[in-house]
Design a protein around this motif. Structure first.
Motif, short mmCIF file in Angstrom:
data_model
loop_
_atom_site.label_atom_id
_atom_site.label_comp_id
_atom_site.label_asym_id
_atom_site.label_seq_id
_atom_site.Cartn_x
_atom_site.Cartn_y
_atom_site.Cartn_z
N ASN A 1 75.12 24.18 43.26
CA ASN A 1 74.08 23.18 43.06
C ASN A 1 72.81 23.89 42.58
O ASN A 1 72.35 24.85 43.18
CB ASN A 1 73.81 22.44 44.37
CG ASN A 1 72.74 21.39 44.23
OD1 ASN A 1 71.56 21.69 44.34
ND2 ASN A 1 73.15 20.15 43.98
N ASP B 1 73.46 10.58 43.68
CA ASP B 1 74.59 11.31 44.28
C ASP B 1 75.87 10.61 43.87
O ASP B 1 76.13 9.48 44.32
CB ASP B 1 74.46 11.32 45.81
CG ASP B 1 73.17 11.97 46.27
OD1 ASP B 1 72.76 12.96 45.65
OD2 ASP B 1 72.58 11.48 47.25
N ASN C 1 76.32 14.43 29.84
CA ASN C 1 76.70 15.04 31.11
C ASN C 1 76.06 16.41 31.28
O ASN C 1 75.59 16.77 32.37
CB ASN C 1 78.22 15.16 31.20
CG ASN C 1 78.69 15.64 32.55
OD1 ASN C 1 78.57 14.94 33.55
ND2 ASN C 1 79.23 16.85 32.60
N THR D 1 77.25 28.16 46.81
CA THR D 1 76.92 26.87 46.20
C THR D 1 76.83 27.03 44.70
O THR D 1 76.66 28.15 44.18
CB THR D 1 75.57 26.34 46.74
OG1 THR D 1 75.34 25.04 46.20
CG2 THR D 1 74.42 27.25 46.35
N ALA E 1 74.02 15.90 47.88
CA ALA E 1 73.92 17.31 47.48
C ALA E 1 73.70 18.16 48.73
O ALA E 1 73.09 17.72 49.70
CB ALA E 1 72.77 17.50 46.51
N ASP F 1 74.37 20.47 38.84
CA ASP F 1 75.04 21.68 39.33
C ASP F 1 75.73 22.39 38.18
O ASP F 1 76.08 21.78 37.17
CB ASP F 1 76.03 21.37 40.46
CG ASP F 1 77.22 20.57 40.00
OD1 ASP F 1 78.18 21.17 39.52
OD2 ASP F 1 77.17 19.33 40.12
N GLY G 1 78.22 17.08 47.10
CA GLY G 1 78.59 16.21 45.99
C GLY G 1 77.94 16.64 44.69
O GLY G 1 77.15 17.58 44.62
N ILE G 2 78.29 15.90 43.63
CA ILE G 2 77.73 16.15 42.32
C ILE G 2 76.50 15.26 42.14
O ILE G 2 76.56 14.06 42.37
CB ILE G 2 78.77 15.86 41.21
CG1 ILE G 2 79.92 16.86 41.31
CG2 ILE G 2 78.13 15.90 39.84
CD1 ILE G 2 81.05 16.57 40.35
N ASP G 3 75.41 15.87 41.72
CA ASP G 3 74.19 15.13 41.46
C ASP G 3 73.97 14.99 39.96
O ASP G 3 74.23 15.91 39.19
CB ASP G 3 72.98 15.86 42.05
CG ASP G 3 72.80 15.54 43.52
OD1 ASP G 3 73.27 14.49 43.95
OD2 ASP G 3 72.21 16.36 44.23
N LEU G 4 73.50 13.82 39.56
CA LEU G 4 72.99 13.62 38.21
C LEU G 4 71.48 13.48 38.34
O LEU G 4 70.99 12.65 39.11
CB LEU G 4 73.60 12.37 37.57
CG LEU G 4 75.12 12.39 37.37
CD1 LEU G 4 75.59 11.09 36.73
CD2 LEU G 4 75.55 13.59 36.51
N ASN H 1 79.32 21.14 36.97
CA ASN H 1 79.34 19.94 36.16
C ASN H 1 78.81 20.19 34.75
O ASN H 1 79.22 19.53 33.80
CB ASN H 1 78.53 18.83 36.84
CG ASN H 1 78.98 17.45 36.40
OD1 ASN H 1 80.15 17.22 36.11
ND2 ASN H 1 78.04 16.52 36.31
N SER I 1 73.45 17.00 34.44
CA SER I 1 74.12 17.65 35.56
C SER I 1 73.14 18.38 36.46
O SER I 1 72.26 19.10 36.00
CB SER I 1 75.17 18.65 35.05
OG SER I 1 76.20 17.96 34.38
#
Length: 541
Positions: free
Chosen positions: A194, A62, A128, A192, A68, A134, A71-74, A137, A132
């Motif tokens: 995500n 996160d 990236n 969303t 998530a 989401d 936020g942005i998740d990798l 991203n 990503s």
């Protein structure tokens, strides 16, 4: 977060940090080279470690410690780890090749102060996009790619490169606009972007809206992947760039689009409503691309058209919608990244030795540069699908999956794939005969090939052979990958554990919005912090 999850952001963070450092030290070309090589070597090592770790289960980070879906998740699962590892190996080899070329040319053809930061930014954009969790991203990753690739494509400032770069940017911006519209509509319909949460919410919305979102996303990614009829821009854009740039573009940029298609088709739209459309697009991409290749008398343009045609094989596997099709498609993507990049690097050597890429002006290179003849022949036969090379194994897997499907359209694609392979062999043998065996119309220039350029090209040729030698374990890995993609739950549960289904743990606003959607009243916990919502039912912690 597992012990090694902290490695997940590094393939993005390291190149961006290296790009900033290289830009700050723009006056020292040698330091820039060292930074670039060290950074990409570290990225390759990290990617290899993540490849091993992801085989035991997805790794999730996160960003900024915002959970998530707020936020942005990798996310590193088997698919993204494989793509990341292969792309890291390719970008490192291309960088080493370009360094040797720059040294041989006195750095006159590529301003080093611009090249290294831009190349590292491009690498970060690719990573990236693969990592990503989401859609937004992924969009950011595509925009990073667009900015960096335009600089690399037009480097040198010649009229031909500026024209080709302009075409590329216009098409890329069209793709970006479509993607942005799809993002806006997706968020409006589901609340969303995500990916894991979209996988749960998309089945609940109107089927017509869902189909519209799928069409827009496929159009945006189809342009990136160069799927017919969205592929006309590629043969005019890639051949004008320097050999290293063309090689990394051909090997990677279209595969980012293919990766995005695999991800959304399996995770977001598993019902396969557009599979037949994708099959027709795959067939057209194969045949139109290879017919264009057969008609070319310039080896760079010939390879650009073969690049388009073989994207069709990957789309074929995706469109089958079966685990066998996905397995073969993922294996073929890894094969094609390696082999296509190797071929473009070798063509750069051919251009350097022969002074041209026109097949009518070349000849006799088998006698003048026998090593170069071998370096071209091996990946060319691999691309054509000659047994027992990895190209043959990937195509056999795709054709078996098509025959197992049994539909008329799938059988038609199997026949189209076989025809495309034969025409690929014809086009490459024609290029081989003209460049290496015919008598040139005029004596070729006597130019020595730098060992530093031969080495990276040879490394990628060997890597392509390695995909054949390790075909058993690699194919088993892609089978496990396809199984995870079909089940979807490993990805969803890794990103959204039971306690995080629906709302991020760190966002009060998201919590209140979720309560409003459910017609509930937010309450506070015993410490006065936002707590659970009042539902009239027992609330789990």
């Amino acid at each position: 977060m597992t012990d090694l999850a902290w490695l997940v952001p590094l393939p993005v963070v390291l190149p961006l940090f290296g790009a900033g450092l290289a830009l700050a030290l723009y006056r020292n070309a040698r330091i820039q080279r060292v930074i670039s090589v060290v950074v990409l070597s570290l990225v390759l090592v990290v990617s290899a470690v993540l490849l091993v770790q992801a085989d035991a289960g997805p790794l999730v980070v996160d960003v900024g410690n915002w959970a998530a879906p707020v936020g942005i998740d990798l996310v590193v699962d088997r698919l993204s780890a494989l793509m990341l590892t292969v792309s890291s190996a390719v970008t490192l080899c291309v960088l080493l090749y370009s360094l040797a070329q720059g040294e041989a040319d006195g750095d006159e053809a590529a301003p080093v102060s611009i090249y290294h930061p831009t190349y590292l930014v491009l690498t970060a954009g690719v990573a990236n996009a693969f990592l990503s969790g989401d859609l937004f991203n992924i969009y950011v990753g595509f925009e990073i790619l667009l900015a960096a690739s335009f600089v690399l494509l037009t480097m040198g400032g010649t009229g031909e490169r500026i024209r080709a770069g302009s075409i590329y940017v216009v098409v890329a911006l069209l793709s970006s606009v479509l993607f942005l519209v799809a993002l806006a509509l997706t968020y409006a319909a589901t609340g969303t972007v995500n990916l894991a949460q979209l996988a749960e919410r998309l089945p609940e919305i109107d089927p017509g809206i869902r189909l519209l979102l799928q069409v827009l996303l496929l159009l945006a990614f189809g342009i990136k992947a160069a799927i017919f009829p969205l592929s006309a821009w590629l043969p005019d854009s890639y051949p004008t760039a320097p050999a290293p740039v063309t090689a990394v573009f051909a090997g990677l940029l279209t595969k980012v689009g293919v990766y995005a298609i695999i991800r959304v088709q399996t995770l977001l739209f598993p019902e396969g409503r557009l599979d037949d459309v994708l099959m027709w697009a795959a067939l057209a991409t194969m045949l139109v691309g290879i017919l264009g290749a057969v008609a070319q008398d310039d080896i760079k343009r010939l390879l650009s058209f073969t690049l388009v045609s073989h994207i069709g094989f990957m789309i074929f596997g995706i469109a089958l919608g079966s685990q066998a099709g996905s397995t073969a498609a993922i294996y073929y993507v890894a094969h094609h990244i390696t082999v296509q990049t190797a071929l473009f690097l070798v063509v750069g050597l051919i251009e350097r030795r022969g002074g041209t890429t026109s097949l009518d002006m070349l000849g006799g290179l088998a006698k003048l540069a026998p090593v170069l003849a071998v370096l071209f022949f091996v990946p060319a036969m691999n691309l054509a699908g000659i047994p027992p090379l990895s190209g043959f194994l990937g195509k056999v897997g795709l054709m078996q999956a098509g025959l197992a499907d049994g539909s008329v359209l799938a059988i038609t694609l199997v026949i189209g794939g076989a025809l495309t392979s034969l025409l690929t062999l014809y086009a490459l043998v024609k290029a081989w005969n003209k460049a290496f065996w015919q008598t040139p119309p005029a004596p070729l220039p006597d130019r020595r090939l730098p060992v530093g350029m031969i080495g990276p090209a040879a490394a990628l040729v060997v890597l392509g052979i390695g995909l054949t030698v390790a075909a058993g374990p690699l194919y088993e890995y892609t089978q496990r990958t396809a199984t995870d993609l079909a089940e979807r739950t490993p990805y969803i549960e890794a990103v959204l554990p039971d306690g995080r289904r629906g709302d991020g743990e760190s966002a009060d606003v998201a919590r209140e919005a979720a309560a409003e959607r459910a017609g509930q009243t937010p309450t506070t916990g015993p410490t006065g912090e936002p707590g659970d919502v009042t539902t009239g039912e027992e609330v789990s912690p």
